[in-house]
Motif scaffolding. Structure first.
Motif, PDB file in Angstrom:
ATOM      1  N   ASN A  68      16.043  17.453  18.675  1.00 58.95           N
ATOM      2  CA  ASN A  68      16.369  18.641  18.176  1.00 58.95           C
ATOM      3  C   ASN A  68      15.092  19.263  17.873  1.00 58.95           C
ATOM      4  N   ASP A  69      14.161  19.839  18.901  1.00 61.39           N
ATOM      5  CA  ASP A  69      12.946  20.093  18.442  1.00 61.39           C
ATOM      6  C   ASP A  69      13.003  21.601  17.917  1.00 61.39           C
ATOM      7  N   GLU A  70      14.010  22.440  17.977  1.00 62.53           N
ATOM      8  CA  GLU A  70      14.154  23.673  17.256  1.00 62.53           C
ATOM      9  C   GLU A  70      14.065  23.444  15.676  1.00 62.53           C
ATOM     10  N   SER A  71      14.758  22.566  15.232  1.00 59.38           N
ATOM     11  CA  SER A  71      15.025  22.068  13.741  1.00 59.38           C
ATOM     12  C   SER A  71      13.943  20.985  13.357  1.00 59.38           C
ATOM     13  N   TRP A  72      13.590  20.109  14.202  1.00 58.17           N
ATOM     14  CA  TRP A  72      12.947  18.863  13.844  1.00 58.17           C
ATOM     15  C   TRP A  72      11.519  18.586  14.561  1.00 58.17           C
ATOM     16  N   HIS A  73      10.998  19.598  14.967  1.00 57.22           N
ATOM     17  CA  HIS A  73       9.442  19.334  15.238  1.00 57.22           C
ATOM     18  C   HIS A  73       8.673  19.556  14.190  1.00 57.22           C
ATOM     19  N   ARG A  74       8.858  18.498  13.340  1.00 55.32           N
ATOM     20  CA  ARG A  74       7.973  18.537  12.023  1.00 55.32           C
ATOM     21  C   ARG A  74       7.923  17.369  11.288  1.00 55.32           C
ATOM     22  N   HIS A  75       7.094  17.200  10.384  1.00 53.76           N
ATOM     23  CA  HIS A  75       7.279  15.920   9.487  1.00 53.76           C
ATOM     24  C   HIS A  75       7.659  15.961   8.315  1.00 53.76           C
ATOM     25  N   ILE A  76       8.506  14.748   7.748  1.00 55.32           N
ATOM     26  CA  ILE A  76       8.979  14.589   6.539  1.00 55.32           C
ATOM     27  C   ILE A  76       8.030  14.273   5.379  1.00 55.32           C
ATOM     28  N   LEU A  77       7.776  14.898   4.388  1.00 55.06           N
ATOM     29  CA  LEU A  77       6.550  14.560   3.415  1.00 55.06           C
ATOM     30  C   LEU A  77       7.441  14.219   2.221  1.00 55.06           C
ATOM     31  N   LEU A  78       7.058  13.095   1.622  1.00 52.48           N
ATOM     32  CA  LEU A  78       7.774  12.701   0.250  1.00 52.48           C
ATOM     33  C   LEU A  78       6.453  12.314  -0.671  1.00 52.48           C
ATOM     34  N   SER A  79       6.675  12.826  -1.736  1.00 51.17           N
ATOM     35  CA  SER A  79       5.786  12.360  -2.703  1.00 51.17           C
ATOM     36  C   SER A  79       6.302  12.270  -3.973  1.00 51.17           C
ATOM     37  N   GLU A  80       6.005  11.312  -5.056  1.00 51.70           N
ATOM     38  CA  GLU A  80       6.694  11.048  -6.289  1.00 51.70           C
ATOM     39  C   GLU A  80       6.864  12.152  -7.152  1.00 51.70           C
ATOM     40  N   GLY A  81       8.216  12.353  -7.776  1.00 48.41           N
ATOM     41  CA  GLY A  81       8.435  13.729  -8.904  1.00 48.41           C
ATOM     42  C   GLY A  81       8.411  14.948  -7.827  1.00 48.41           C
ATOM     43  N   ALA A  82       8.061  15.003  -6.812  1.00 39.39           N
ATOM     44  CA  ALA A  82       8.357  16.410  -5.882  1.00 39.39           C
ATOM     45  C   ALA A  82       9.491  16.383  -5.190  1.00 39.39           C
ATOM     46  N   ASP A  83       9.993  17.744  -4.557  1.00 33.46           N
ATOM     47  CA  ASP A  83      11.063  17.951  -3.600  1.00 33.46           C
ATOM     48  C   ASP A  83      10.482  17.506  -2.190  1.00 33.46           C
ATOM     49  N   VAL A  84      11.260  16.993  -1.382  1.00 34.80           N
ATOM     50  CA  VAL A  84      11.002  17.043  -0.111  1.00 34.80           C
ATOM     51  C   VAL A  84      10.585  18.171   0.531  1.00 34.80           C
ATOM     52  N   ALA A  85       9.355  17.890   1.231  1.00 37.86           N
ATOM     53  CA  ALA A  85       8.426  18.924   2.005  1.00 37.86           C
ATOM     54  C   ALA A  85       8.313  18.603   3.438  1.00 37.86           C
ATOM     55  N   TYR A  86       8.038  19.664   3.997  1.00 34.46           N
ATOM     56  CA  TYR A  86       7.927  19.355   5.566  1.00 34.46           C
ATOM     57  C   TYR A  86       6.392  20.069   5.958  1.00 34.46           C
ATOM     58  N   GLY A 135       0.576  -1.175   0.241  1.00 38.95           N
ATOM     59  CA  GLY A 135       0.256   0.024  -0.013  1.00 38.95           C
ATOM     60  C   GLY A 135       0.855   1.231   0.032  1.00 38.95           C
ATOM     61  N   HIS A 136       2.019   1.404   0.723  1.00 40.68           N
ATOM     62  CA  HIS A 136       2.830   2.403   0.741  1.00 40.68           C
ATOM     63  C   HIS A 136       3.327   2.809  -0.638  1.00 40.68           C
ATOM     64  N   ALA A 137       3.834   1.709  -1.144  1.00 35.06           N
ATOM     65  CA  ALA A 137       4.240   1.979  -2.615  1.00 35.06           C
ATOM     66  C   ALA A 137       3.578   2.156  -3.631  1.00 35.06           C
ATOM     67  N   MET A 138       2.201   1.644  -3.551  1.00 36.69           N
ATOM     68  CA  MET A 138       1.361   1.945  -4.505  1.00 36.69           C
ATOM     69  C   MET A 138       0.889   3.380  -4.503  1.00 36.69           C
ATOM     70  N   CYS A 139       0.601   3.759  -3.256  1.00 37.30           N
ATOM     71  CA  CYS A 139       0.383   5.101  -2.921  1.00 37.30           C
ATOM     72  C   CYS A 139       1.329   6.161  -3.596  1.00 37.30           C
ATOM     73  N   TYR A 140       2.596   5.785  -3.298  1.00 38.42           N
ATOM     74  CA  TYR A 140       3.495   6.535  -3.748  1.00 38.42           C
ATOM     75  C   TYR A 140       3.588   6.639  -5.238  1.00 38.42           C
ATOM     76  N   ARG A 141       3.285   5.689  -5.928  1.00 38.91           N
ATOM     77  CA  ARG A 141       3.442   5.468  -7.193  1.00 38.91           C
ATOM     78  C   ARG A 141       2.211   6.481  -7.636  1.00 38.91           C
ATOM     79  N   ALA A 142       1.067   6.552  -7.187  1.00 41.99           N
ATOM     80  CA  ALA A 142      -0.111   7.299  -7.662  1.00 41.99           C
ATOM     81  C   ALA A 142      -0.045   8.645  -7.490  1.00 41.99           C
ATOM     82  N   GLY A 143       1.028   9.099  -6.482  1.00 44.17           N
ATOM     83  CA  GLY A 143       1.075  10.431  -6.452  1.00 44.17           C
ATOM     84  C   GLY A 143       0.695  10.949  -4.825  1.00 44.17           C
TER      85      GLY A 143
END
Length: 543
Positions: free
Chosen positions: A522-540, A226-234
């Motif tokens: 490191n809450d100052e820099s990393w109190h956030r989620h890493i978002l990945l999607s196919e064909g896009a830059d890493v987002a937060y 499911g993780h993989a097919m969702c990634y492929r689907a965007g």
């Protein structure tokens, strides 16, 4: 990300493949998928597709229970606080509040549907306590077979009362999308081959990805499909660096890596090393009842100190008859290897157990892809944060399965029956004629992930892992296989690459993500989620 997996894994032409039309399609037959099915109006056509039999899921193998505030001495605020603490300051508090407050209703509903939870002599529910919980609030069934008993009752209800259409032993190859919307899925069955399933609404409940690791409690079906097919689907995926390792997995050569439930430590079992020394008080004042990430890293450190491949769970100080009665399933498994759990130390070590990251969903299970919803272990709902509190997973499956089912049901009822097949085509491509040993690559991947992206990580080993996985990707993801073994390998490679990438990006230690080169949170820099999607830059996204 520096790789783009092919959109569809197999060649197809619509005119040569049968079509099937339904209002709602549910992919996955675990607790989240079945709970979603129960929300679908009988006026709608419903199809549940399962990779194996419905009994073969992480839900069925769950030994632990379901957490819920059922005791007058407990409060919702306590359960919320325990969940937030375990989640290492990365949970979504609104989600935690929602799930915790709905828990008692779902537990009582399971009882109404025939689930037989363990009770005291007076008939009251027996409430246990596990690591990270401040109160007794865990309901169990058949001692250490909670998941199996819940699934028994839910499967009976789906078959006998809802009379849902179920396709077992059917592999979902890919989601079907057009113009950015999900329109169903392409599935495969050994008897009938490929089928297009067109749906107004699709709910993905495919479970976890523990099989990417050599040491895991997960059944063979948990290959991250499911993780993989969702990634492929965007779709947007989140928190892929967070794989929870269960601290106590039976470690015997020749045995399956059976889970030794956390409830055993909740009832007083002690962890000792090869020298018989009880070491948890050296690492945490909560000793054996510390959260799973703390216990896992303590065990790994003690194994290193003693140069021994495991540690041991000890219950010999407890009443022997009570121990065997309380944990009958574990007693039977250990007995096969000559271990009496009431007297003999049980060899254990950590193993990959629960995937915290997955497709990002809102409160109703909607993903970033219209018409596609998701629930359960395939998602990142915000409930668990960076470390799951024990016995919150079955609860999440129930709550989000219900929410996703209701949302899909409402949307499908509003849509007229004028939808039709979309003219999709995926031509066969020329590919290498060099044979590929799927088993060898799969075993190599599992060993690599266990060694380089296991309990402890650092940049050097993660970088090496990324290079090796990229090599496998170059000649495995471009192939068009004709059977599940090949598709599973492609999915495992995709998911492993996403996990390694996220683990490299998060330059801190938090929850289950532990790095030797960045040991502090490191809450100052990393109190956030890493978002990945196919064909896009890493987002937060902010936590």
């Amino acid at each position: 990300m520096n790789f783009s997996p092919p959109r569809y894994l197999v060649p197809f032409h619509p005119k040569r493949i049968p079509h099937h039309f339904v209002d709602v399609m549910i992919i996955g037959g675990g607790i989240a998928g079945l709970r979603a099915a129960m929300e679908i109006d009988p006026r709608l056509s419903l199809l549940v597709v399962t990779k194996d039999q419905m009994q073969e899921s992480n839900s069925s193998y769950a030994q632990g229970g379901i957490a819920g505030v059922l005791d007058t001495a407990d409060k919702f605020e306590n359960h919320v606080a325990d969940t937030l603490t375990a989640g290492a300051n990365l949970c979504d508090q609104e989600v935690v509040e929602m799930v915790v407050r709905e828990a008692p209703h779902h537990i009582r509903q399971l009882i109404e549907w025939g689930t037989k939870f363990d009770t005291e002599e007076g008939g009251e529910l027996m409430l246990g306590r596990e690591g990270g919980h401040s109160h007794h609030r865990i309901v169990h069934a058949l001692g250490d077979a909670t998941g199996a008993e819940i699934m028994r009752a839910m499967i009976r209800r789906v078959h006998d009362e809802i009379k849902a259409q179920v396709w077992p032993n059917t592999f979902t190859i890919d989601l079907l999308t057009t113009e950015g919307e999900c329109r169903g899925a392409l599935v495969w069955n050994a008897h009938h081959g490929k089928t297009f399933v067109w749906a107004k609404q699709t709910i993905l409940c495919t479970g976890g990805a523990g099989q990417v690791y050599r040491e895991t409690t997960n059944p063979p079906v948990a290959t991250g499909d499911g993780h993989a097919m969702c990634y492929r689907a965007g779709a947007v995926l989140s928190d892929m660096e967070f794989m929870q390792f269960h601290p106590t997995v039976l470690y015997i050569a020749g045995s399956s890596r059976s889970l030794i439930t956390e409830a055993m430590r909740g009832e007083g079992a002690q962890l000792v090393d090869a020298n018989g020394y009880r070491f948890m008080p050296d690492y945490d004042e909560r000793t054996e009842l510390a959260p799973r990430d703390v216990v896992s890293r303590s065990i790994v450190e003690q194994m290193r100190k003693t140069d021994h491949p495991c540690v041991y769970l000890q219950l010999s100080h407890l009443d022997s008859d009570w121990v065997r009665q309380r944990f009958p399933g574990i007693a039977r498994t250990c007995h096969e290897f000559g271990i009496d759990i009431a007297r003999d130390p049980i060899p254990v070590r950590p193993g990959a157990h629960y995937m915290l990251g997955g497709v990002r969903v809102d409160h109703d299970g909607r993903t970033s892809v219209p018409r596609l919803l998701a629930a359960g272990e395939a998602t990142a709902s915000g409930l668990h944060g960076a470390n799951r509190l024990a016995s919150n997973s079955l609860l999440e499956g129930l709550v989000y399965g219900a929410h996703a089912g209701r949302a899909a049901n409402a949307a499908a009822l509003e849509e007229p029956d004028s939808f039709r097949a979309i003219p999709l085509e995926n031509a066969e491509v020329s590919q290498s004629t060099e044979p590929i040993d799927l088993t060898d690559v799969g075993n190599s991947l599992k060993s690599l992930m266990w060694r380089d992206a296991g309990v402890w990580r650092n940049e050097d080993v993660l970088a090496d892992a990324a290079l090796m996985i990229d090599r496998w990707i170059r000649y495995a993801l471009t192939r068009q296989f004709t059977h599940p073994a090949g598709w599973e390998l492609q999915n495992m490679l995709t998911v492993s690459r996403l996990m390694v990438e996220s683990a490299r990006i998060r330059t801190e230690s938090r929850g289950v993500h532990l790095r030797h080169d960045y040991p502090e949170t490191n809450d100052e820099s990393w109190h956030r989620h890493i978002l990945l999607s196919e064909g896009a830059d890493v987002a937060y996204a902010p936590a």
